[in-house]
Design a protein around this motif. Structure first.
Motif, PDB file in Angstrom:
ATOM      1  N   THR A   1      25.937  52.514  42.090  1.00  0.00           N
ATOM      2  CA  THR A   1      25.980  51.196  41.454  1.00  0.00           C
ATOM      3  C   THR A   1      24.593  50.586  41.407  1.00  0.00           C
ATOM      4  O   THR A   1      23.698  50.979  42.161  1.00  0.00           O
ATOM      5  CB  THR A   1      26.928  50.235  42.200  1.00  0.00           C
ATOM      6  OG1 THR A   1      26.443  50.061  43.538  1.00  0.00           O
ATOM      7  CG2 THR A   1      28.359  50.757  42.226  1.00  0.00           C
ATOM      8  N   THR A   2      24.429  49.619  40.507  1.00  0.00           N
ATOM      9  CA  THR A   2      23.188  48.851  40.427  1.00  0.00           C
ATOM     10  C   THR A   2      23.539  47.379  40.564  1.00  0.00           C
ATOM     11  O   THR A   2      24.464  46.892  39.925  1.00  0.00           O
ATOM     12  CB  THR A   2      22.466  49.109  39.090  1.00  0.00           C
ATOM     13  OG1 THR A   2      22.144  50.504  39.014  1.00  0.00           O
ATOM     14  CG2 THR A   2      21.181  48.307  38.987  1.00  0.00           C
ATOM     15  N   ARG A   3      22.783  46.696  41.406  1.00  0.00           N
ATOM     16  CA  ARG A   3      22.981  45.258  41.640  1.00  0.00           C
ATOM     17  C   ARG A   3      21.914  44.472  40.885  1.00  0.00           C
ATOM     18  O   ARG A   3      20.724  44.618  41.138  1.00  0.00           O
ATOM     19  CB  ARG A   3      22.904  44.948  43.130  1.00  0.00           C
ATOM     20  CG  ARG A   3      23.161  43.503  43.448  1.00  0.00           C
ATOM     21  CD  ARG A   3      23.118  43.263  44.931  1.00  0.00           C
ATOM     22  NE  ARG A   3      22.113  42.264  45.238  1.00  0.00           N
ATOM     23  CZ  ARG A   3      21.644  42.025  46.436  1.00  0.00           C
ATOM     24  NH1 ARG A   3      22.060  42.742  47.481  1.00  0.00           N
ATOM     25  NH2 ARG A   3      20.742  41.092  46.622  1.00  0.00           N
ATOM     26  N   TYR A   4      22.387  43.653  39.954  1.00  0.00           N
ATOM     27  CA  TYR A   4      21.521  42.771  39.180  1.00  0.00           C
ATOM     28  C   TYR A   4      21.707  41.352  39.720  1.00  0.00           C
ATOM     29  O   TYR A   4      22.817  40.815  39.663  1.00  0.00           O
ATOM     30  CB  TYR A   4      21.906  42.793  37.697  1.00  0.00           C
ATOM     31  CG  TYR A   4      21.744  44.146  37.047  1.00  0.00           C
ATOM     32  CD1 TYR A   4      20.567  44.483  36.377  1.00  0.00           C
ATOM     33  CD2 TYR A   4      22.769  45.086  37.100  1.00  0.00           C
ATOM     34  CE1 TYR A   4      20.429  45.727  35.778  1.00  0.00           C
ATOM     35  CE2 TYR A   4      22.625  46.332  36.506  1.00  0.00           C
ATOM     36  CZ  TYR A   4      21.451  46.644  35.851  1.00  0.00           C
ATOM     37  OH  TYR A   4      21.314  47.884  35.254  1.00  0.00           O
ATOM     38  N   ASP A   5      20.659  40.767  40.269  1.00  0.00           N
ATOM     39  CA  ASP A   5      20.723  39.376  40.707  1.00  0.00           C
ATOM     40  C   ASP A   5      20.156  38.512  39.592  1.00  0.00           C
ATOM     41  O   ASP A   5      19.061  38.776  39.084  1.00  0.00           O
ATOM     42  CB  ASP A   5      19.966  39.167  42.016  1.00  0.00           C
ATOM     43  CG  ASP A   5      20.782  39.627  43.222  1.00  0.00           C
ATOM     44  OD1 ASP A   5      21.934  40.087  43.045  1.00  0.00           O
ATOM     45  OD2 ASP A   5      20.269  39.532  44.352  1.00  0.00           O
ATOM     46  N   ILE A   6      20.914  37.489  39.211  1.00  0.00           N
ATOM     47  CA  ILE A   6      20.628  36.689  38.022  1.00  0.00           C
ATOM     48  C   ILE A   6      20.221  35.286  38.460  1.00  0.00           C
ATOM     49  O   ILE A   6      20.969  34.614  39.183  1.00  0.00           O
ATOM     50  CB  ILE A   6      21.872  36.589  37.104  1.00  0.00           C
ATOM     51  CG1 ILE A   6      22.614  37.935  36.984  1.00  0.00           C
ATOM     52  CG2 ILE A   6      21.490  36.000  35.764  1.00  0.00           C
ATOM     53  CD1 ILE A   6      21.861  39.063  36.371  1.00  0.00           C
TER      54      ILE A   6
ATOM     55  N   ARG B   1      25.364  37.265  40.207  1.00  0.00           N
ATOM     56  CA  ARG B   1      25.216  38.669  40.614  1.00  0.00           C
ATOM     57  C   ARG B   1      26.170  39.504  39.768  1.00  0.00           C
ATOM     58  O   ARG B   1      27.349  39.169  39.623  1.00  0.00           O
ATOM     59  CB  ARG B   1      25.525  38.834  42.096  1.00  0.00           C
ATOM     60  CG  ARG B   1      25.394  40.271  42.585  1.00  0.00           C
ATOM     61  CD  ARG B   1      25.378  40.357  44.094  1.00  0.00           C
ATOM     62  NE  ARG B   1      24.127  39.796  44.599  1.00  0.00           N
ATOM     63  CZ  ARG B   1      24.015  39.200  45.798  1.00  0.00           C
ATOM     64  NH1 ARG B   1      25.055  39.090  46.594  1.00  0.00           N
ATOM     65  NH2 ARG B   1      22.837  38.723  46.176  1.00  0.00           N
ATOM     66  N   ILE B   2      25.644  40.579  39.208  1.00  0.00           N
ATOM     67  CA  ILE B   2      26.435  41.514  38.418  1.00  0.00           C
ATOM     68  C   ILE B   2      26.234  42.902  39.017  1.00  0.00           C
ATOM     69  O   ILE B   2      25.095  43.339  39.214  1.00  0.00           O
ATOM     70  CB  ILE B   2      26.017  41.494  36.930  1.00  0.00           C
ATOM     71  CG1 ILE B   2      26.258  40.100  36.326  1.00  0.00           C
ATOM     72  CG2 ILE B   2      26.755  42.577  36.146  1.00  0.00           C
ATOM     73  CD1 ILE B   2      25.733  39.917  34.917  1.00  0.00           C
ATOM     74  N   ILE B   3      27.325  43.577  39.306  1.00  0.00           N
ATOM     75  CA  ILE B   3      27.286  44.943  39.832  1.00  0.00           C
ATOM     76  C   ILE B   3      27.827  45.867  38.743  1.00  0.00           C
ATOM     77  O   ILE B   3      28.914  45.642  38.200  1.00  0.00           O
ATOM     78  CB  ILE B   3      28.156  45.104  41.105  1.00  0.00           C
ATOM     79  CG1 ILE B   3      27.818  44.042  42.153  1.00  0.00           C
ATOM     80  CG2 ILE B   3      28.059  46.529  41.658  1.00  0.00           C
ATOM     81  CD1 ILE B   3      26.494  44.201  42.834  1.00  0.00           C
TER      82      ILE B   3
ATOM     83  N   LEU C   1      31.454  46.145  37.269  1.00  0.00           N
ATOM     84  CA  LEU C   1      32.426  46.134  38.355  1.00  0.00           C
ATOM     85  C   LEU C   1      32.706  44.717  38.841  1.00  0.00           C
ATOM     86  O   LEU C   1      33.831  44.418  39.254  1.00  0.00           O
ATOM     87  CB  LEU C   1      31.939  47.001  39.519  1.00  0.00           C
ATOM     88  CG  LEU C   1      31.688  48.474  39.188  1.00  0.00           C
ATOM     89  CD1 LEU C   1      31.079  49.196  40.385  1.00  0.00           C
ATOM     90  CD2 LEU C   1      32.982  49.144  38.738  1.00  0.00           C
ATOM     91  N   SER C   2      31.687  43.874  38.829  1.00  0.00           N
ATOM     92  CA  SER C   2      31.890  42.484  39.216  1.00  0.00           C
ATOM     93  C   SER C   2      30.797  41.625  38.604  1.00  0.00           C
ATOM     94  O   SER C   2      29.676  42.088  38.365  1.00  0.00           O
ATOM     95  CB  SER C   2      31.903  42.317  40.740  1.00  0.00           C
ATOM     96  OG  SER C   2      30.628  42.640  41.289  1.00  0.00           O
ATOM     97  N   ALA C   3      31.144  40.383  38.341  1.00  0.00           N
ATOM     98  CA  ALA C   3      30.204  39.385  37.814  1.00  0.00           C
ATOM     99  C   ALA C   3      30.607  38.065  38.444  1.00  0.00           C
ATOM    100  O   ALA C   3      31.728  37.592  38.224  1.00  0.00           O
ATOM    101  CB  ALA C   3      30.265  39.318  36.306  1.00  0.00           C
ATOM    102  N   GLU C   4      29.728  37.493  39.244  1.00  0.00           N
ATOM    103  CA  GLU C   4      30.093  36.284  39.978  1.00  0.00           C
ATOM    104  C   GLU C   4      28.937  35.302  40.069  1.00  0.00           C
ATOM    105  O   GLU C   4      27.774  35.678  39.963  1.00  0.00           O
ATOM    106  CB  GLU C   4      30.570  36.646  41.389  1.00  0.00           C
ATOM    107  CG  GLU C   4      29.468  37.264  42.251  1.00  0.00           C
ATOM    108  CD  GLU C   4      29.917  37.602  43.658  1.00  0.00           C
ATOM    109  OE1 GLU C   4      30.761  36.869  44.222  1.00  0.00           O
ATOM    110  OE2 GLU C   4      29.397  38.585  44.211  1.00  0.00           O
TER     111      GLU C   4
END
Length: 156
Positions: free
Chosen positions: A3-8, A136-138, A147-150
């Motif tokens: 997975t890749t974690r994108y911090d927004i 955060r988007i995974i 997988l997730s967007a929060e």
């Protein structure tokens, strides 16, 4: 499953709080939707993770280098990302994930017509109508699935 974690983030306006910096640790990519307002903050973010950023209405194009423009498009996790400061300037027909800022008000939604994931992370520095926040988007690297967007509330 890799997975890749994108911090927004957006609208930091020249201040990166210790809590924000702590939340960003471990990010694979930092996405900034404008109003960075500080070259040293931009450089600090780049020391944490690669940064994909656009200009905000309080940024100058020559401050951050040629890759930071009013509209930033990049590919990550097999998805086409678009970052602009103003939501009304997003072209949802040309991206899978759309990031905006400016209002300092966080939200995450899917456009009903295009299916595009749209996020405004709010502001960790000067929130309006809400608390300090970031997003955060995974994404799954194999499938390109989100997988997730929060929205993450800071200061709690």
């Amino acid at each position: 499953m890799p997975t890749t974690r994108y911090d927004i983030i957006s609208d930091t306006h020249g201040f990166l709080s210790p809590e924000l910096i702590e939340q960003l640790r471990g990010a694979d990519v930092i996405v900034h939707a404008g109003d960075i307002c500080s070259l040293s903050d931009f450089q600090h973010l780049e020391m944490i993770a690669p940064v994909q950023a656009c200009l905000g209405n309080n940024d100058w194009s020559n401050d951050y280098g040629p890759t930071v423009k009013a509209r930033k498009i990049f590919y990550g996790s097999g998805l086409r990302w678009q970052i602009v400061h103003y939501r009304e300037r997003l072209n949802l027909l040309k991206c899978d994930i759309a990031i905006c800022g400016h209002t300092h008000t966080p939200f995450v939604t899917r456009d009903e017509w295009t299916g595009t994931l749209v996020m405004n992370p709010g502001s960790p520095t000067y929130p309006r109508r809400s608390k300090s926040s970031m997003g955060r988007i995974i994404c799954d690297e194999d499938t390109g699935e989100v997988l997730s967007a929060e929205i993450i509330t800071l200061g709690e």
